[in-house]
Design a protein around this motif. Structure first.
Motif, PDB file in Angstrom:
ATOM      1  N   GLY A   6       0.808  -1.216   0.000  1.00 42.04           N
ATOM      2  CA  GLY A   6       0.000   0.000   0.000  1.00 42.04           C
ATOM      3  C   GLY A   6       0.837   1.260   0.000  1.00 42.04           C
ATOM      4  O   GLY A   6       0.535   2.233  -0.702  1.00 42.04           O
ATOM      5  N   LEU A   7       1.918   1.270   0.774  1.00 42.39           N
ATOM      6  CA  LEU A   7       2.808   2.423   0.826  1.00 42.39           C
ATOM      7  C   LEU A   7       3.507   2.617  -0.516  1.00 42.39           C
ATOM      8  O   LEU A   7       3.637   3.743  -1.008  1.00 42.39           O
ATOM      9  N   GLU A   8       3.929   1.512  -1.110  1.00 41.24           N
ATOM     10  CA  GLU A   8       4.586   1.586  -2.416  1.00 41.24           C
ATOM     11  C   GLU A   8       3.650   2.205  -3.452  1.00 41.24           C
ATOM     12  O   GLU A   8       4.056   3.060  -4.239  1.00 41.24           O
ATOM     13  N   LYS A   9       2.377   1.784  -3.465  1.00 43.42           N
ATOM     14  CA  LYS A   9       1.415   2.316  -4.432  1.00 43.42           C
ATOM     15  C   LYS A   9       1.185   3.806  -4.201  1.00 43.42           C
ATOM     16  O   LYS A   9       1.096   4.592  -5.153  1.00 43.42           O
ATOM     17  N   GLY A  10       1.061   4.201  -2.935  1.00 43.41           N
ATOM     18  CA  GLY A  10       0.844   5.605  -2.638  1.00 43.41           C
ATOM     19  C   GLY A  10       1.998   6.483  -3.091  1.00 43.41           C
ATOM     20  O   GLY A  10       1.795   7.552  -3.689  1.00 43.41           O
ATOM     21  N   LEU A  11       3.216   6.037  -2.840  1.00 42.90           N
ATOM     22  CA  LEU A  11       4.386   6.795  -3.267  1.00 42.90           C
ATOM     23  C   LEU A  11       4.485   6.847  -4.790  1.00 42.90           C
ATOM     24  O   LEU A  11       4.901   7.857  -5.364  1.00 42.90           O
ATOM     25  N   GLN A  12       4.105   5.758  -5.437  1.00 46.56           N
ATOM     26  CA  GLN A  12       4.094   5.718  -6.899  1.00 46.56           C
ATOM     27  C   GLN A  12       3.153   6.786  -7.460  1.00 46.56           C
ATOM     28  O   GLN A  12       3.473   7.479  -8.433  1.00 46.56           O
ATOM     29  N   LEU A  13       1.989   6.946  -6.834  1.00 50.15           N
ATOM     30  CA  LEU A  13       1.032   7.952  -7.279  1.00 50.15           C
ATOM     31  C   LEU A  13       1.556   9.370  -7.044  1.00 50.15           C
ATOM     32  O   LEU A  13       1.385  10.256  -7.889  1.00 50.15           O
ATOM     33  N   LEU A  14       2.201   9.585  -5.903  1.00 49.75           N
ATOM     34  CA  LEU A  14       2.767  10.909  -5.629  1.00 49.75           C
ATOM     35  C   LEU A  14       3.851  11.265  -6.644  1.00 49.75           C
ATOM     36  O   LEU A  14       3.918  12.403  -7.137  1.00 49.75           O
ATOM     37  N   LEU A  15       4.719  10.309  -6.966  1.00 51.66           N
ATOM     38  CA  LEU A  15       5.763  10.553  -7.959  1.00 51.66           C
ATOM     39  C   LEU A  15       5.177  10.846  -9.326  1.00 51.66           C
ATOM     40  O   LEU A  15       5.673  11.704 -10.063  1.00 51.66           O
ATOM     41  N   LEU A  16       4.117  10.148  -9.673  1.00 56.35           N
ATOM     42  CA  LEU A  16       3.458  10.376 -10.959  1.00 56.35           C
ATOM     43  C   LEU A  16       2.945  11.806 -11.055  1.00 56.35           C
ATOM     44  O   LEU A  16       3.186  12.502 -12.050  1.00 56.35           O
TER      45      LEU A  16
END
Length: 258
Positions: free
Chosen positions: A11-21
């Motif tokens: 879940g944390l990985e997905k959230g950070l991925q969205l922020l980077l996007l």
């Protein structure tokens, strides 16, 4: 982050991925656009976005429903910038440069294909719509970016800009490379209305211990061209400021081989 890490929190990985996007796109994105750009199930993306909205890391436009980075991300970024020794060392230098030149003065670094303003001060009589600390601009669209890119080898430059044409129809990559090499050999950039009409800048590099371009110091003035009688004096002021910061961080001014 390595996908083989046994302590990975999905879940944390997905959230950070969205922020980077969102940080990379430089614009608001609809949910449909986000789904096209990320590799995750629709339900997972929706839950991650709603969590980040709830925590103020992402904001949702009340009319369009599109998403952008929120206030919490900005506070994290400003905290990082404030922690940099470069900023702490550079702030009094650009303040002195502002006093001596009577121009807006900046300290700027590069992050990939972006430049980031990490310190800035305004001239007392300035009427320029000034950027703020933390502002990101495309490197290839600014004279500051040209100087920051001058420390790259051709291989590094090609990795950063893999296509023959620059992003957002900005022209030929080869022409831009040739321009950067001329800047590198000259050792500075005078950008007269390069990014915005009616705005000129003088930019000098700050070098690190490996003779790479660590940052740039610049001044900005509201005119199409810099008066000839003032040009050399202003160049000397900016060059002196950049050399001082280079010395403070233990930098070497010899040019990096290309």
């Amino acid at each position: 982050m390595s996908s083989t890490c046994k302590y990975l929190i999905p879940g944390l990985e997905k959230g950070l991925q969205l922020l980077l996007l969102l940080a990379q796109q430089h614009r608001e994105l609809t949910f449909a656009e986000i789904l096209r750009l990320v590799d995750m199930p629709k339900a997972t993306a929706y839950r991650a976005i709603q969590t980040l909205v709830h925590l103020d890391f992402i904001e949702q436009h009340p009319r369009t429903g599109a998403f952008s980075l929120g206030r919490k991300v900005l506070s994290l970024g400003l905290g990082y910038i404030a922690s940099l020794d470069l900023t702490q060392l550079g702030q009094p230098i650009i303040e002195q440069l502002r006093d001596r030149s009577q121009c807006n003065s900046h300290l700027v670094i590069r992050d990939g294909r972006d430049i980031i303003y990490i310190a800035r001060v305004s001239g007392a009589e300035s009427k320029i719509n000034h950027v703020t600390v933390g502002t990101r601009l495309l490197a290839h669209r600014t004279s500051l970016g040209r100087m920051l890119l001058s420390g790259l080898s051709r291989a590094e430059f090609d990795e950063l800009y893999p296509d023959d044409e620059l992003p957002d129809d900005a022209g030929s990559k080869q022409v831009f490379w040739n321009m950067i090499q001329a800047d590198r050999l000259r050792g500075y950039v005078i950008g007269e209305s390069f990014y915005r009409r009616g705005i000129s800048s003088i930019v000098y590099p700050v070098y690190n211990r490996d003779s790479g371009v660590e940052a740039v110091i610049s001044i900005m003035m509201p005119m199409d061209s810099i008066p000839a009688q003032e040009r050399q004096r202003l160049q000397n002021e900016v060059r002196s400021a950049a050399q001082k910061l280079t010395e403070f961080i233990g930098g070497m001014t010899s040019m990096k081989a290309i």
